[in-house]
Each structure stands twice: as C-alpha cells, then as structure tokens.
Design an enzyme around this catalytic site. Sequence first.
Site, PDB file in Angstrom:
ATOM      1  N   HIS A  77     -20.851 -10.098  10.949  1.00  0.00           N
ATOM      2  CA  HIS A  77     -21.599  -8.910  11.367  1.00  0.00           C
ATOM      3  C   HIS A  77     -20.756  -7.982  12.235  1.00  0.00           C
ATOM      4  O   HIS A  77     -20.999  -7.829  13.427  1.00  0.00           O
ATOM      5  CB  HIS A  77     -22.860  -9.338  12.117  1.00  0.00           C
ATOM      6  N   HIS A 168     -32.561 -12.852   9.239  1.00  0.00           N
ATOM      7  CA  HIS A 168     -31.113 -13.024   9.375  1.00  0.00           C
ATOM      8  C   HIS A 168     -30.596 -13.887   8.219  1.00  0.00           C
ATOM      9  O   HIS A 168     -31.234 -14.883   7.858  1.00  0.00           O
ATOM     10  CB  HIS A 168     -30.811 -13.691  10.719  1.00  0.00           C
ATOM     11  N   GLU A 170     -28.319 -16.090   8.034  1.00  0.00           N
ATOM     12  CA  GLU A 170     -28.136 -17.520   8.332  1.00  0.00           C
ATOM     13  C   GLU A 170     -29.474 -18.253   8.281  1.00  0.00           C
ATOM     14  O   GLU A 170     -29.579 -19.351   7.710  1.00  0.00           O
ATOM     15  CB  GLU A 170     -27.494 -17.696   9.720  1.00  0.00           C
ATOM     16  N   SER A 305     -25.500  -8.282  14.936  1.00  0.00           N
ATOM     17  CA  SER A 305     -24.942  -9.590  15.300  1.00  0.00           C
ATOM     18  C   SER A 305     -25.877 -10.289  16.291  1.00  0.00           C
ATOM     19  O   SER A 305     -26.115  -9.788  17.395  1.00  0.00           O
ATOM     20  CB  SER A 305     -23.554  -9.392  15.908  1.00  0.00           C
ATOM     21  N   SER A 306     -26.366 -11.444  15.886  1.00  0.00           N
ATOM     22  CA  SER A 306     -27.339 -12.162  16.705  1.00  0.00           C
ATOM     23  C   SER A 306     -26.719 -12.622  18.038  1.00  0.00           C
ATOM     24  O   SER A 306     -27.285 -12.400  19.108  1.00  0.00           O
ATOM     25  CB  SER A 306     -27.851 -13.361  15.912  1.00  0.00           C
ATOM     26  N   SER A 367     -18.144 -12.003  16.523  1.00  0.00           N
ATOM     27  CA  SER A 367     -17.645 -11.311  15.324  1.00  0.00           C
ATOM     28  C   SER A 367     -16.858 -10.053  15.682  1.00  0.00           C
ATOM     29  O   SER A 367     -16.597  -9.219  14.815  1.00  0.00           O
ATOM     30  CB  SER A 367     -18.820 -10.974  14.410  1.00  0.00           C
TER      31      SER A 367
HETATM   32  S1  SF4 Z   1     -18.732 -20.762  15.246  1.00  0.00           S
HETATM   33 FE1  SF4 Z   1     -18.978 -18.567  14.840  1.00  0.00          FE
HETATM   34  S2  SF4 Z   1     -19.403 -18.437  12.643  1.00  0.00           S
HETATM   35 FE2  SF4 Z   1     -19.756 -20.560  13.276  1.00  0.00          FE
HETATM   36  S3  SF4 Z   1     -21.930 -20.657  13.731  1.00  0.00           S
HETATM   37 FE3  SF4 Z   1     -20.878 -20.203  15.656  1.00  0.00          FE
HETATM   38  S4  SF4 Z   1     -20.906 -17.959  15.818  1.00  0.00           S
HETATM   39 FE4  SF4 Z   1     -21.393 -18.488  13.672  1.00  0.00          FE
END
Ligand code: SF4
Length: 394
Positions: A77, A168, A170, A305-306, A367
């Site tokens: 994100h 989201h 995810e 981005s959460s 991110s």
């Molecule tokens: S390490 Fe990074 S990509 Fe993996 S779950 Fe956590 S925030 Fe998301």
Amino acid sequence: MQAVQAQVLTHYRSELVERIRAGGGVLSAGELTVKLAKEFGFCYGVERAIDLAYAAKKHFSEVSPNTPIYLLGEIIHNPEVNDQIRAMGIKIISPKPTDEDLSHLRAGDAVIIPAFGTEVSTRKKIELKVGRDNIVDTTCGDVMSVWKRVRQYSKESVTSIIHGKAKHEETKATTSQARAYGSGHYLVVFTLAETDYVCDYILNGGNKDEFLDKFKGAFSAGFDPDLHLQAVGVANQTTMLRGETEEVQRRIKQAMIQKYGASEVEKHFRFFDTICGATQDRQDALQKLLVEPMNLLIVIGGYNSSNTSHLAEMGEAKLPTYFIKNAGKMASDKLIVHYNQHVQKEVETSDWLPSGKITVGITAGASCPNNLIEDTIRRLFELRGISVQELLAN
Ligand code: SF4
C-alpha cells in the site's frame, strides 16, 4: 532476488536516512530538530514482496521477453512503489478479477500475488488460467500464519472472529481461508463498539436481521449469529493496533465466561495473537518517541495502509499529527495537506509548522520507502531555509 537487490536499493534507499539513523535518529539545525522513531519504514515482508516482483520482471524478461506480467491490485500500500512497478511494465489488474478480467489471461502469463495475499478462489482461478508455476506469490509469511490459525478454527467448527477491516485485501484473503474447507464461518469486527454489540448478542441474543444488516459484507455465507457464535476463535489482521486487538479478545472472552462459566470457556473461546513483529516494532518505537517532548508528528505512508493509519492514530492521541503520503503535501510552512482517516479524505491545515525552536517527530509505515522519508526531512529543513546538503557537508 539477489540479482535485483541493487536495483531495488537504487529506487528506494536513502543515504540521508541511514546517516541520521546511524547518528542516533536525530538531526538538528537552526531551530529545527527532527527525530526519527527507532523503527520505521519497510518491513521484511514488504522488502521481500518488492524483491520478488523485480525478480519476476528480470526472470521473465530474460527467458521469455514477451510474457505479460500482471499484478493483482497493489504490491503493497504505497502509491509511489506501485507507480514504479507499473513503470517497469508490470500490468496492474483488479485484486479480485472478474471472469471478464480473467479472460484476458493466457497460459504462460505471469501473475504476481501481493504481500497481503489473495482469496482462495481468486488464486484457484488464476492457477487454472496461467498455470501454477507462473504465479509469483509474494504473500508475507506472517499473513500466512494467520491463515493457518483460521483454517485450524474452521476444521474444529470454531467461527473465526477477525479483528480487521472487512474490505482490506489481507482480511479478505484471511476470511476466505475460513471457507477453504467448506464448512467454516467468519465474522469481521473492526471497532470496540462492534465488539460490544457482538458480546451483547452472545450474552442476550437479539434481533438477527439487525445483526446481519449491521455486519453486511463482513461475515461468511450462511452465517447465523444464533448458531455460529457459540464457539469462536479470535485472530487479527496483522497490522492492527495491539492494545485494541487485546481489548477485542478480552471482551469476547469475558462474554463467553459470563455465558458459559470460567470452567467451560476453553470450549467456547480461543485466541491467537497474529499482529506481525514489524507492526509491533513500529508501534513500540513510536510509543517511545511519543514520550519525548515534540511539537508535532509526521507520519508518512499510503493512505490505504492499515499499519500506517494506526501509527497516525497513536500520534493523534498525543500531539498534532499529520499523515502525508509524500513531501509534496507540505505546500509551505503555512499549509499542509494531510489525510484525515476519520473522514477518509485529505484536509488542509494552516499554520501547521510553528515558528521558533521546534522538534518534529517522524515515523513511517511498513510500506513506506526511505527515499520518501528523506524527501520529507529535506522539505522540513527547506521550509526553515536550511539546506540539508550543506548541513551534511559540515
Ligand atoms: S511483516 Fe510487513 S508485509 Fe508482513 S504482515 Fe507485517 S506489515 Fe505485512
């Protein structure tokens, strides 16, 4: 992946940020001090996803230059990173492609799955189209460990209550895992108010239609609150605020104890903390930074981005906080355009940068690349009439 790491670094690294970090995270000049949180920016999952996307581009360009490479939605994100991926010739398609979208894919095309994963059904459809070997799956291992937990709940006929944002990517991917074996159910709760509503239903029952209407789009097909809230397992989107997630599980557990008694609670309630280490580290580092005297905080990252939005939330509770996606949002020392997540749009604030001696805290979501953090630091000093270049030369 090793072969592309130099290229990735040239796109996203920052010598300035590394120098500040090495110097204790503080840079001062004139009456401005900038303090960086100890942990910020790219996490291991994001770095891996970007490396894999670059590696896919390199690999297919070498072995089969005409192979189209597609990415499902966003790799992570952050708009700048996604623009860069697009500029490399990778085509972005919907994160949940329709049959019409899928009809454009051919056997042998390459498809990249982003760091937050994709729904089970989407993956299956893509596999059928392009072949298993042509899927470049960058799903983070921490996301997959949530999936494992949810699948386990599902196998044991325990409804997964996911603390996260239902829309989201995810969370959508995670909830699809609850259905992977056909019989599981899930419910997504986002706020503590929603959690309380669920707890009240567990304890006292209620109006089923109202329940289903309230959580529309956030539960599995066939979910019946009268049947499927008798045994629940809580998991969370990896990037939630830890304190809030703990509160969600505490309240639901308490409701189960009240309803079934402490000796029976294990039959009705399970919990597994699935906040990822990187999210936790960034939240902990900001918590420490917020104890120090500062005039304002800047949080850099994509607005969708959460984990970044939770950092902004933590800042807001303490001091003036500006959530920006890049340095261009600091139009002048009199005007900043920043994201207000409560109204979900950019707003303007005047006279945001106080005059005189000030300290500005900076953090960034998992991110956000370092080059965007550098731009922000440079812009802050520039607004105070100080060139970072000269500063570093001294
Ligand atoms: S390490 Fe990074 S990509 Fe993996 S779950 Fe956590 S925030 Fe998301």
